[in-house]
Design an enzyme around this catalytic site. Structure first.
Site, PDB file in Angstrom:
ATOM      1  N   ARG A 131       0.917  -1.151  -0.008  1.00 37.80           N
ATOM      2  CA  ARG A 131       0.045   0.118   0.047  1.00 37.80           C
ATOM      3  C   ARG A 131       0.727   1.111   0.027  1.00 37.80           C
ATOM      4  NH1 ARG A 131      -0.996   2.286   4.395  1.00 37.80           N
ATOM      5  NH2 ARG A 131      -1.160   0.617   6.076  1.00 37.80           N
ATOM      6  N   HIS A 182      -3.097   4.340   5.155  1.00 37.81           N
ATOM      7  CA  HIS A 182      -4.348   3.303   5.159  1.00 37.81           C
ATOM      8  C   HIS A 182      -5.516   3.914   4.649  1.00 37.81           C
ATOM      9  CE1 HIS A 182      -7.163   0.477   6.859  1.00 37.81           C
ATOM     10  NE2 HIS A 182      -7.818   1.453   7.418  1.00 37.81           N
ATOM     11  N   TYR A 221       4.574   4.914  11.342  1.00 36.51           N
ATOM     12  CA  TYR A 221       4.939   3.363  11.600  1.00 36.51           C
ATOM     13  C   TYR A 221       5.590   2.772  10.286  1.00 36.51           C
ATOM     14  CZ  TYR A 221       0.724   3.220   8.798  1.00 36.51           C
ATOM     15  OH  TYR A 221      -0.314   3.369   7.605  1.00 36.51           O
TER      16      TYR A 221
HETATM   17  C1  LIG Z   1     -14.161  -6.740  12.586  1.00 37.74           C
HETATM   18  C2  LIG Z   1     -13.194  -5.409  12.296  1.00 37.74           C
HETATM   19  N1  LIG Z   1     -12.210  -5.099  13.210  1.00 37.74           N
HETATM   20  C3  LIG Z   1     -11.559  -4.170  13.188  1.00 37.74           C
HETATM   21  C4  LIG Z   1     -11.922  -2.794  12.172  1.00 37.74           C
HETATM   22  C5  LIG Z   1     -11.052  -1.692  12.213  1.00 37.74           C
HETATM   23  N2  LIG Z   1     -10.037  -1.934  10.981  1.00 37.74           N
HETATM   24  C6  LIG Z   1     -10.399  -1.237   9.801  1.00 37.74           C
HETATM   25  S1  LIG Z   1      -9.294  -1.468   8.468  1.00 37.74           S
HETATM   26  C7  LIG Z   1      -8.291  -2.275   9.637  1.00 37.74           C
HETATM   27  C8  LIG Z   1      -7.035  -3.137   9.204  1.00 37.74           C
HETATM   28  C9  LIG Z   1      -7.322  -4.161   7.955  1.00 37.74           C
HETATM   29  O1  LIG Z   1      -6.025  -4.429   7.217  1.00 37.74           O
HETATM   30  P1  LIG Z   1      -6.327  -5.274   6.245  1.00 37.74           P
HETATM   31  O2  LIG Z   1      -6.948  -6.444   6.426  1.00 37.74           O
HETATM   32  O3  LIG Z   1      -4.463  -5.751   5.934  1.00 37.74           O
HETATM   33  O4  LIG Z   1      -6.561  -4.559   5.050  1.00 37.74           O
HETATM   34  P2  LIG Z   1      -6.022  -3.303   4.311  1.00 37.74           P
HETATM   35  O5  LIG Z   1      -6.740  -2.103   4.955  1.00 37.74           O
HETATM   36  O6  LIG Z   1      -4.652  -3.080   4.697  1.00 37.74           O
HETATM   37  O7  LIG Z   1      -6.622  -3.224   2.761  1.00 37.74           O
HETATM   38  C10 LIG Z   1      -8.870  -2.738  10.798  1.00 37.74           C
HETATM   39  C11 LIG Z   1      -8.248  -3.348  12.053  1.00 37.74           C
HETATM   40  C12 LIG Z   1     -12.869  -3.436  11.265  1.00 37.74           C
HETATM   41  N3  LIG Z   1     -13.208  -2.411  10.123  1.00 37.74           N
HETATM   42  N4  LIG Z   1     -13.663  -4.747  11.243  1.00 37.74           N
END
Ligand SMILES: Cc1ncc(C[n+]2csc(CCOP(=O)(O)OP(=O)(O)O)c2C)c(N)n1
Length: 382
Positions: free
Chosen positions: A271, A275, A284
């Site tokens: 990425r 985020h 980070y």
């Molecule tokens: C069930 C749940 N727990 C926590 C969150 C908060 N949250 C939003 S994005 C994220 C990180 C997700 O990372 P990843 O799966 O690697 O996907 P990326 O955003 O990098 O595409 C988190 C913890 C959420 N949306 N849903």
């Protein structure tokens, strides 16, 4: 007298012969992510496909840049950019037939657009306007899922149901590396493998779950290895190599369509942006890491290959960029128009039969809106 003595002499015997139920060998991923661009196999790639991928990647990058700009202009509440991950987004959309289904996460607006969704409608949820903002049935794109990994059991359920009905449908579900630590990921993979559902899981391993690096949330040798425990093949691919991602996903979709069951594909990517626009990635990770990945950019990789093979010249590049600019201009213009919204829509499509509490809230809002309209008409304000 002991129990043993009552039953006679105890004669130990070996346990019944145990065999592994499935040979895990063929399910194991090759630890070198599969690549096409810059390798000998690139020469065999279809020129028309490579050109199409290039045009979509250029359009996709422009879409990410434009949507991010719209957050700064207050036209979008939030945008999780997929800059750097365009090869995964585009390939996921292009490998599906019209009758198939795509199950995106919040980061996969681009995949939805590449599948044919109107670029403005695809952003409706992120603008905070109105539920999903598009009809999932029109292009067979499920709602963008914000709760992590919840789209995966949905995809398995749809794929399994289609199979039971005899419909020739494959579901492709996208998930991030962090999403693979969720219970829904486990349940979806388990059901998919037990039912041999026609579903493909694409994990975009972009290195981080917000600020949490991969190493802090999984001890698996690779995310593709997680497939083996459920009894499905795992494959690793270079997620910035559009030709490779397209090939691996096409194979997985064909396998699912033929009744071969699910596949888990891990695309190793990065990425490039934060985020979302609400995140500061400099807290980070360092610039050097980002620069390393910028040097392995999905558009530059494909452009290099096409140019080397004489499949792309300056006119071709300009045409792709002009088309992307036209899309961005249209997106800007339409996103700058204030949408006409009916607040009562809040209650639509929540339940087939609204609960008494929802009805009560609905009545209260209706009364408040009516009082507001009356006050406006009288010019008294409120
Ligand atoms: C069930 C749940 N727990 C926590 C969150 C908060 N949250 C939003 S994005 C994220 C990180 C997700 O990372 P990843 O799966 O690697 O996907 P990326 O955003 O990098 O595409 C988190 C913890 C959420 N949306 N849903």
């Amino acid at each position: 007298m002991t129990v043993m003595e009552q039953r006679g002499a105890y004669r130990p015997t070996p346990p019944p012969a145990w065999q592994p139920r499935t040979d895990p060998g063929p399910l194991l991923p090759d630890m070198r992510p599969y690549r096409v661009l810059g390798t000998e196999t690139a020469a065999q790639a279809d020129p028309a496909l490579l050109r199409r991928l290039y045009a979509e990647l250029v359009r996709g990058r422009r879409y990410n840049v434009q949507a991010t700009a719209l957050t700064k202009q207050g036209r979008l509440a939030v945008y999780p950019s997929s800059t750097g991950q365009e090869a995964c987004e585009v390939a996921a959309a292009l490998v599906l037939e019209e009758r198939d289904w795509l199950f995106p996460s919040y980061r996969d607006t681009l995949a939805a657009v590449a599948r044919g969704l109107d670029p403005v409608q695809a952003l409706t949820l992120l603008r905070g306007d109105w539920h999903t903002g598009y009809d999932p049935h029109e292009h067979r794109v499920a709602p963008l899922c914000t709760p992590l990994a919840t789209q995966l059991p949905h995809a398995v359920g749809l794929a399994h149901a289609a199979r039971l009905k005899g419909d020739d449908v494959v579901a492709l579900a996208l998930v991030g590396d962090g999403g693979t630590s969720e219970g829904d990921f486990h349940e979806a993979l388990n059901f998919a493998a037990v039912w041999q559902a026609p579903v493909v899981f694409l994990v975009q391993n972009n290195g981080f779950a917000i600020s949490v690096p991969l190493a802090k949330q999984t001890a698996a040798p690779s995310l593709a290895h997680k497939a083996v425990g459920y009894g499905m093949p795992g494959r690793l691919v270079d997620g910035n190599d559009a030709a490779a991602v397209h090939e691996v996903l096409s194979d997985a979709v064909a396998h699912a369509r033929e009744g071969g069951g699910p596949t888990l594909v891990e695309a190793v990517t990065y990425r490039i942006d934060a985020h979302t626009n609400a995140d500061d990635a400099t807290r980070y990770r360092g610039d050097a890491e980002v620069d390393t990945w910028r040097a392995h950019d999905p558009i530059a990789l494909l452009e290099h290959e096409l140019t080397e093979r004489g499949l792309l010249d300056e006119d071709g590049k300009r045409a792709a960029h002009d088309a992307a600019e036209a899309m961005a201009a249209d997106l800007r213009e339409r996103m700058h128009q204030d949408p006409v919204l009916d607040p009562m829509d809040l209650f639509a499509h929540v339940y087939a039969e609204p609960t008494p509490q929802l009805r009560e809230q609905q009545d209260r809002l209706r009364a408040e809106l009516a009082a507001g309209a009356e006050a406006d008409a009288e010019g008294t304000g409120r």
